[in-house]
Design a protein around this motif. Structure first.
Motif, PDB file in Angstrom:
ATOM      1  N   ARG A 126       0.811  -1.216   0.000  1.00 21.17           N
ATOM      2  CA  ARG A 126       0.000   0.000   0.000  1.00 21.17           C
ATOM      3  C   ARG A 126       0.843   1.264   0.000  1.00 21.17           C
ATOM      4  O   ARG A 126       0.448   2.296   0.500  1.00 21.17           O
ATOM      5  CB  ARG A 126      -0.959  -0.026   1.193  1.00 21.17           C
ATOM      6  N   GLY A 127       2.034   1.170  -0.603  1.00 23.21           N
ATOM      7  CA  GLY A 127       2.837   2.370  -0.795  1.00 23.21           C
ATOM      8  C   GLY A 127       3.932   2.540   0.234  1.00 23.21           C
ATOM      9  O   GLY A 127       4.048   1.802   1.208  1.00 23.21           O
ATOM     10  N   ASN A 128       4.727   3.566   0.003  1.00 22.96           N
ATOM     11  CA  ASN A 128       5.936   3.795   0.786  1.00 22.96           C
ATOM     12  C   ASN A 128       5.704   4.880   1.837  1.00 22.96           C
ATOM     13  O   ASN A 128       6.227   5.983   1.751  1.00 22.96           O
ATOM     14  CB  ASN A 128       7.078   4.196  -0.153  1.00 22.96           C
ATOM     15  N   LEU A 129       4.905   4.550   2.841  1.00 28.01           N
ATOM     16  CA  LEU A 129       4.632   5.482   3.927  1.00 28.01           C
ATOM     17  C   LEU A 129       5.489   5.134   5.138  1.00 28.01           C
ATOM     18  O   LEU A 129       5.670   3.950   5.447  1.00 28.01           O
ATOM     19  CB  LEU A 129       3.162   5.412   4.353  1.00 28.01           C
ATOM     20  N   PRO A 130       6.018   6.128   5.853  1.00 25.62           N
ATOM     21  CA  PRO A 130       6.625   5.820   7.153  1.00 25.62           C
ATOM     22  C   PRO A 130       5.549   5.276   8.087  1.00 25.62           C
ATOM     23  O   PRO A 130       4.374   5.615   7.958  1.00 25.62           O
ATOM     24  CB  PRO A 130       7.168   7.165   7.632  1.00 25.62           C
ATOM     25  N   ILE A 131       5.951   4.425   8.996  1.00 25.50           N
ATOM     26  CA  ILE A 131       4.962   3.728   9.817  1.00 25.50           C
ATOM     27  C   ILE A 131       4.106   4.703  10.620  1.00 25.50           C
ATOM     28  O   ILE A 131       2.940   4.418  10.924  1.00 25.50           O
ATOM     29  CB  ILE A 131       5.651   2.698  10.744  1.00 25.50           C
ATOM     30  N   SER A 132       4.636   5.869  10.925  1.00 21.43           N
ATOM     31  CA  SER A 132       3.869   6.856  11.685  1.00 21.43           C
ATOM     32  C   SER A 132       2.686   7.406  10.900  1.00 21.43           C
ATOM     33  O   SER A 132       1.759   7.973  11.483  1.00 21.43           O
ATOM     34  CB  SER A 132       4.777   8.016  12.108  1.00 21.43           C
ATOM     35  N   GLU A 133       2.700   7.231   9.569  1.00 24.65           N
ATOM     36  CA  GLU A 133       1.627   7.745   8.723  1.00 24.65           C
ATOM     37  C   GLU A 133       0.696   6.653   8.205  1.00 24.65           C
ATOM     38  O   GLU A 133      -0.237   6.924   7.449  1.00 24.65           O
ATOM     39  CB  GLU A 133       2.219   8.517   7.541  1.00 24.65           C
ATOM     40  N   VAL A 134       0.942   5.414   8.588  1.00 22.47           N
ATOM     41  CA  VAL A 134       0.126   4.298   8.115  1.00 22.47           C
ATOM     42  C   VAL A 134      -1.177   4.240   8.908  1.00 22.47           C
ATOM     43  O   VAL A 134      -1.147   4.082  10.140  1.00 22.47           O
ATOM     44  CB  VAL A 134       0.880   2.965   8.254  1.00 22.47           C
ATOM     45  N   PRO A 135      -2.328   4.357   8.256  1.00 24.06           N
ATOM     46  CA  PRO A 135      -3.600   4.234   8.974  1.00 24.06           C
ATOM     47  C   PRO A 135      -3.768   2.820   9.528  1.00 24.06           C
ATOM     48  O   PRO A 135      -3.272   1.843   8.968  1.00 24.06           O
ATOM     49  CB  PRO A 135      -4.653   4.523   7.897  1.00 24.06           C
ATOM     50  N   GLU A 160      -5.045  -4.436   6.950  1.00 19.97           N
ATOM     51  CA  GLU A 160      -5.239  -5.070   5.647  1.00 19.97           C
ATOM     52  C   GLU A 160      -3.971  -5.759   5.158  1.00 19.97           C
ATOM     53  O   GLU A 160      -4.007  -6.920   4.698  1.00 19.97           O
ATOM     54  CB  GLU A 160      -5.683  -4.019   4.630  1.00 19.97           C
ATOM     55  N   VAL A 161      -2.847  -5.078   5.247  1.00 21.56           N
ATOM     56  CA  VAL A 161      -1.591  -5.638   4.747  1.00 21.56           C
ATOM     57  C   VAL A 161      -1.156  -6.837   5.591  1.00 21.56           C
ATOM     58  O   VAL A 161      -0.721  -7.866   5.051  1.00 21.56           O
ATOM     59  CB  VAL A 161      -0.494  -4.555   4.703  1.00 21.56           C
ATOM     60  N   MET A 162      -1.281  -6.730   6.895  1.00 23.49           N
ATOM     61  CA  MET A 162      -0.875  -7.840   7.754  1.00 23.49           C
ATOM     62  C   MET A 162      -1.763  -9.067   7.560  1.00 23.49           C
ATOM     63  O   MET A 162      -1.286 -10.205   7.563  1.00 23.49           O
ATOM     64  CB  MET A 162      -0.886  -7.400   9.219  1.00 23.49           C
ATOM     65  N   ILE A 163      -3.051  -8.838   7.398  1.00 27.80           N
ATOM     66  CA  ILE A 163      -3.959  -9.970   7.171  1.00 27.80           C
ATOM     67  C   ILE A 163      -3.637 -10.663   5.854  1.00 27.80           C
ATOM     68  O   ILE A 163      -3.582 -11.896   5.776  1.00 27.80           O
ATOM     69  CB  ILE A 163      -5.420  -9.505   7.206  1.00 27.80           C
ATOM     70  N   THR A 164      -3.409  -9.871   4.803  1.00 24.81           N
ATOM     71  CA  THR A 164      -3.157 -10.452   3.486  1.00 24.81           C
ATOM     72  C   THR A 164      -1.785 -11.101   3.388  1.00 24.81           C
ATOM     73  O   THR A 164      -1.647 -12.212   2.864  1.00 24.81           O
ATOM     74  CB  THR A 164      -3.295  -9.373   2.400  1.00 24.81           C
ATOM     75  N   ASN A 165      -0.762 -10.432   3.887  1.00 28.08           N
ATOM     76  CA  ASN A 165       0.613 -10.878   3.657  1.00 28.08           C
ATOM     77  C   ASN A 165       1.128 -11.868   4.697  1.00 28.08           C
ATOM     78  O   ASN A 165       2.051 -12.635   4.395  1.00 28.08           O
ATOM     79  CB  ASN A 165       1.556  -9.676   3.633  1.00 28.08           C
ATOM     80  N   ALA A 166       0.568 -11.839   5.921  1.00 34.03           N
ATOM     81  CA  ALA A 166       1.101 -12.690   6.980  1.00 34.03           C
ATOM     82  C   ALA A 166       0.091 -13.700   7.513  1.00 34.03           C
ATOM     83  O   ALA A 166       0.349 -14.903   7.525  1.00 34.03           O
ATOM     84  CB  ALA A 166       1.629 -11.816   8.130  1.00 34.03           C
ATOM     85  N   LEU A 167      -1.072 -13.220   7.940  1.00 32.36           N
ATOM     86  CA  LEU A 167      -2.050 -14.116   8.556  1.00 32.36           C
ATOM     87  C   LEU A 167      -2.668 -15.085   7.555  1.00 32.36           C
ATOM     88  O   LEU A 167      -2.739 -16.302   7.805  1.00 32.36           O
ATOM     89  CB  LEU A 167      -3.137 -13.294   9.235  1.00 32.36           C
ATOM     90  N   SER A 168      -3.131 -14.584   6.426  1.00 29.64           N
ATOM     91  CA  SER A 168      -3.860 -15.429   5.473  1.00 29.64           C
ATOM     92  C   SER A 168      -3.024 -16.560   4.886  1.00 29.64           C
ATOM     93  O   SER A 168      -3.524 -17.684   4.744  1.00 29.64           O
ATOM     94  CB  SER A 168      -4.463 -14.563   4.371  1.00 29.64           C
ATOM     95  N   PRO A 169      -1.746 -16.322   4.498  1.00 32.78           N
ATOM     96  CA  PRO A 169      -0.962 -17.455   3.996  1.00 32.78           C
ATOM     97  C   PRO A 169      -0.866 -18.609   4.991  1.00 32.78           C
ATOM     98  O   PRO A 169      -0.936 -19.780   4.604  1.00 32.78           O
ATOM     99  CB  PRO A 169       0.410 -16.831   3.721  1.00 32.78           C
ATOM    100  N   LEU A 170      -0.741 -18.286   6.277  1.00 33.34           N
ATOM    101  CA  LEU A 170      -0.648 -19.363   7.262  1.00 33.34           C
ATOM    102  C   LEU A 170      -1.988 -20.036   7.479  1.00 33.34           C
ATOM    103  O   LEU A 170      -2.059 -21.249   7.713  1.00 33.34           O
ATOM    104  CB  LEU A 170      -0.082 -18.818   8.567  1.00 33.34           C
TER     105      LEU A 170
END
Length: 231
Positions: free
Chosen positions: A91-100, A106-116
């Motif tokens: 979802r783009g190159n945002l510093p973590i302080s600006e990530v909603p 969404e990113v964690m569910i798709t990239n980490a939780l769902s594969p497992l």
């Protein structure tokens, strides 16, 4: 004359990019491939139509527990030599302080939780000597995180690697090969147009690694050359 059945592969997330090229490479090498996509039609279905039965397509939204359970039911009579999970978003190159918060989730569910969750739901369809593999990235390597940028994506891949380590520990005695694969930086929707590799260049090497590592015990984090990526 004796005949041998083709090796069976199940590839999760194959509608475009690395996944699409992966299923094509496996089919070209004689594997019987079942591949999933979120939406019907497209290039994957066209490839399946032209494959003379070598490639079949199933529908799956990986983040949906209901769709995952339905896929597991549809495949209940099948057995696979390879289960490969290929799915990630950026979802783009945002510093973590600006990530909603919603984007982080969404990113964690798709990239980490769902594969497992996929591995847990489908692992019993893999033969005891088979391989379960997940597409990771060198950007998930904590020790190699020495450049700024893409903090959320890096964190999601590091989380994926850690969850895969827990998975491998939990199922250490099941006899299955377990791999995290770094395919390199590719020209895909995720990797961008300036990436140095194309999927057509990297994926044959990835499949070489998958085939060479079949039967290896323990979890490995490998690049497309079969070299260990530092955790």
């Amino acid at each position: 004359m004796s005949t041998t059945s083709p090796r069976q592969a199940l590839v999760i997330g194959a509608s475009r990019g690395l996944g699409l090229v992966l299923v094509g490479e496996l089919a070209q090498r004689g594997w019987q491939v079942t591949a999933t996509t979120r939406t019907s039609g497209g290039e994957l279905q066209a490839d399946a139509d032209a494959s003379r039965g070598r490639l079949t397509v199933e529908s799956l939204e990986m983040t949906s527990s209901g769709q995952l359970a339905a896929l597991r039911e549809r495949l209940s009579g099948r057995r696979f030599d390879l289960l490969f999970v290929n799915a990630a978003i950026d979802r783009g190159n945002l510093p973590i302080s600006e990530v909603p918060t919603e984007m982080f989730t969404e990113v964690m569910i798709t990239n980490a939780l769902s594969p497992l969750r996929v591995l847990e739901a489908l692992r019993d369809l893999v033969v005891p000597s088979g391989t379960v593999a997940v597409m990771s990235s060198e950007q998930g390597s904590i020790s190699q995180n020495t450049e700024d940028g893409y903090e959320l994506y890096k964190a999601s891949k590091a989380a994926l690697n850690q969850l895969m380590r827990s998975y491998a520990t939990r199922y250490a005695g099941d006899g299955q090969t377990k791999l995290l694969i770094d395919p390199g930086h590719n020209k895909t929707r995720l990797g961008g147009p300036d990436a140095p590799l194309t999927p057509e260049e990297s994926i044959p090497a990835v499949v070489d690694v998958l085939e060479a590592q079949a039967g290896a015990l323990g979890l490995q984090f490998l690049d497309r050359h079969g070299e260990t990526v530092p955790w």
